[in-house]
Design an enzyme around this catalytic site. Structure first.
Site, PDB file in Angstrom:
ATOM      1  N   ARG A  77       0.809  -1.223   0.000  1.00  0.00           N
ATOM      2  CA  ARG A  77       0.000   0.000   0.000  1.00  0.00           C
ATOM      3  C   ARG A  77       0.840   1.271   0.000  1.00  0.00           C
ATOM      4  O   ARG A  77       0.386   2.317  -0.486  1.00  0.00           O
ATOM      5  CB  ARG A  77      -0.920  -0.003   1.219  1.00  0.00           C
ATOM      6  CG  ARG A  77      -1.910  -1.142   1.226  1.00  0.00           C
ATOM      7  CD  ARG A  77      -2.518  -1.342   2.593  1.00  0.00           C
ATOM      8  NE  ARG A  77      -3.276  -0.180   3.020  1.00  0.00           N
ATOM      9  CZ  ARG A  77      -3.635   0.050   4.280  1.00  0.00           C
ATOM     10  NH1 ARG A  77      -3.289  -0.784   5.244  1.00  0.00           N
ATOM     11  NH2 ARG A  77      -4.336   1.126   4.574  1.00  0.00           N
ATOM     12  N   HIS A 104      -4.008  -4.282  13.575  1.00  0.00           N
ATOM     13  CA  HIS A 104      -5.385  -4.775  13.548  1.00  0.00           C
ATOM     14  C   HIS A 104      -5.611  -5.782  14.679  1.00  0.00           C
ATOM     15  O   HIS A 104      -6.745  -5.977  15.127  1.00  0.00           O
ATOM     16  CB  HIS A 104      -5.695  -5.461  12.215  1.00  0.00           C
ATOM     17  CG  HIS A 104      -5.846  -4.520  11.073  1.00  0.00           C
ATOM     18  ND1 HIS A 104      -4.777  -4.021  10.372  1.00  0.00           N
ATOM     19  CD2 HIS A 104      -6.954  -3.961  10.511  1.00  0.00           C
ATOM     20  CE1 HIS A 104      -5.215  -3.207   9.415  1.00  0.00           C
ATOM     21  NE2 HIS A 104      -6.529  -3.153   9.479  1.00  0.00           N
ATOM     22  N   HIS A 143      -0.541   6.581   7.903  1.00  0.00           N
ATOM     23  CA  HIS A 143      -1.063   6.425   9.271  1.00  0.00           C
ATOM     24  C   HIS A 143       0.003   6.976  10.211  1.00  0.00           C
ATOM     25  O   HIS A 143       0.885   6.232  10.640  1.00  0.00           O
ATOM     26  CB  HIS A 143      -1.297   4.964   9.615  1.00  0.00           C
ATOM     27  CG  HIS A 143      -2.065   4.177   8.586  1.00  0.00           C
ATOM     28  ND1 HIS A 143      -1.498   3.706   7.407  1.00  0.00           N
ATOM     29  CD2 HIS A 143      -3.361   3.785   8.560  1.00  0.00           C
ATOM     30  CE1 HIS A 143      -2.419   3.038   6.722  1.00  0.00           C
ATOM     31  NE2 HIS A 143      -3.556   3.065   7.392  1.00  0.00           N
ATOM     32  N   ASP A 147      -7.321   6.036  13.707  1.00  0.00           N
ATOM     33  CA  ASP A 147      -7.596   4.845  12.914  1.00  0.00           C
ATOM     34  C   ASP A 147      -8.750   4.119  13.616  1.00  0.00           C
ATOM     35  O   ASP A 147      -9.193   4.525  14.695  1.00  0.00           O
ATOM     36  CB  ASP A 147      -6.340   3.974  12.844  1.00  0.00           C
ATOM     37  CG  ASP A 147      -6.327   3.070  11.619  1.00  0.00           C
ATOM     38  OD1 ASP A 147      -7.398   2.885  11.004  1.00  0.00           O
ATOM     39  OD2 ASP A 147      -5.254   2.536  11.280  1.00  0.00           O
TER      40      ASP A 147
END
Length: 445
Positions: A246, A289, A277, A361
């Site tokens: 990404r 995550h 981020h 986030d």
């Protein structure tokens, strides 16, 4: 046959505590797949097991009675978990108008049920919504456009500001609304082009995303990614961050050039950008995550490398800044950057003089949710974060908003910080500023 029966009993004994754990924690984000039909199936299976055990006479022995009781507990535990959820939901929905107007603008929520999120929007309990693949799966773009318009109409009818409507359209592997929207390549594919070509193509990608998102009524894109591409492969447990695919490039100068052009293309279409981020996840090997992650690099080194794209693109645009759940150990070793006052106020606000919108986030990510999420919510607000994102599992909004509600009622929230944050949001969110800069009027109103 006797062997099979004994094996079956052993499996039932082993499965009972596992199912009990799942029933007790049925509302946990990790068990999202079990909701709805999964919960019903679990209850039906538990009842069938109890019936089979009774019909086979297992109730005659003490161990058999205990096994039957264990399986009878499953529906009760699930009912208790559901009752707890409903009580918390009722508490949030019963918040006073003053509480909703003070706290609601600071929350952005993902959703599955239009009536449910419409109620939150009408009561002022949220300031934005996040749309993703499950909002478009099996549907047309026109259906999603109409749904967003309904939400905005309800906001107008309630004399509330328009919702911020956000989506994740980075390009490449993260394009949650593609299809039906155009699948654009990752910005990283432009890194090998000549500098002029990089900027032309990046701006074109931004215009494609901006035009299509704006056409749906979406006014904020959670892109681009400004983390530097990691020089080595991340660990095998990184199933979701996948930052190597990404991130744009390893060279911050290339990242600035491509990202700036992309953001310009987005804003030209009246859609705001979100730089993510911060403080950077390219150097960490852990997937936030699911797990906590530390960034141990000295600030001086980060300023000259990883943070250069953030500062440069912020200075050239009206972008929002997303703060991730990485712990910047040299600044605040005790909490993730997303709820660290030393990071948000100390670095972003005071040192960088950035007075735009800062958002977290997703608070449903394991690095936050599996720890003291209420403490993180209160600390994020007190640190000067403007938007708290609840994206992956919108049902967790009730728990997370209840944390802010309790914090407010107990006097734990910094009212000066809340006022300053409200002023930033009222001055114009990134989507409003992008629309003004582009000359586009009335998008998603």
């Amino acid at each position: 046959m006797q062997f099979l029966r004994r094996t079956g009993l052993i499996l039932l004994w082993l499965a009972a505590p596992v199912v009990a754990f799942g029933a007790t924690n049925k509302n946990d984000p990790y068990l999202l797949v079990l909701r709805g039909a999964g919960n019903i199936a679990l209850v039906v299976i538990s009842i069938m097991i109890v019936i089979v055990l009774i019909r086979r006479g297992r109730w005659r022995s003490m161990t058999g009675k205990l096994l039957i009781i264990l399986w009878c507990l499953q529906p009760l535990l699930m009912s208790a978990a559901h009752l707890k959820f409903e009580l918390r939901k009722h508490e949030v929905l019963a918040a006073s108008t003053a509480e909703a107007r003070q706290l609601g603008p600071h929350f952005m929520v993902g959703y599955s049920s239009l009536p449910e999120v419409a109620r939150l929007a009408e009561q002022g309990l949220i300031g934005g919504v996040y749309v993703t693949r499950h909002n478009i799966r099996g549907r047309t773009a026109d259906a999603l456009r109409a749904e967003i318009a309904v939400l905005q109409d309800k906001r107008r009818a309630a004399s509330l500001p328009p919702l911020i409507v956000a989506a994740d359209q980075e390009g490449g592997i993260v394009g949650h609304l593609s299809p039906p929207l155009t699948k654009v390549p990752a910005l990283a594919t432009l890194a090998g082009l000549a500098p002029d070509d990089q900027q032309v193509k990046a701006e074109e990608f931004g215009r494609i995303h901006g035009r299509e998102l704006a056409g749906l009524g979406i006014n904020l894109n959670l892109a681009p990614v400004l983390d530097l591409k990691p020089p080595v492969r991340r660990n095998r447990l990184d199933f979701h961050t996948l930052i190597g695919q990404r991130a744009i490039a390893t060279d911050p100068v290339v990242v600035v050039a491509i990202a700036s052009a992309y953001v310009h293309g987005l804003e030209a279409s009246g859609v705001g950008a979100t730089l993510k981020h911060f403080p950077g996840i390219g150097r960490v090997r852990t997937d936030t995550h699911h797990f906590s992650a530390n960034l141990d690099t000295p600030v001086r080194e980060l300023e000259a490398t990883d943070w250069l794209p953030f500062r440069e693109v912020l200075s050239q645009s009206h972008s929002a800044l997303m703060v991730g759940h990485v712990t910047l150990t040299v600044v605040d070793p005790d909490r993730a950057a997303s709820h660290s006052k030393a990071v948000v106020e100390g670095i972003i606000r005071d040192k960088w003089k950035y007075q735009g919108v800062v958002m977290t986030d997703d608070l449903v990510m394991g690095a936050i949710y599996q720890h003291d999420v209420c403490k993180a919510v209160v600390e994020a607000i007190n640190a000067g974060v403007d938007l708290l994102l609840v994206a992956y599992d919108g049902a967790q909004f009730y728990r997370i908003f209840a944390c802010a509600l309790d914090g407010s009622r107990q006097g734990k929230l910094d009212t000066a910080m809340l006022r300053a944050s409200a002023a930033r949001l009222e001055r114009g969110s990134p989507k409003d500023q992008a629309r003004a800069a582009s000359g586009v009027v009335g998008l998603a109103r």
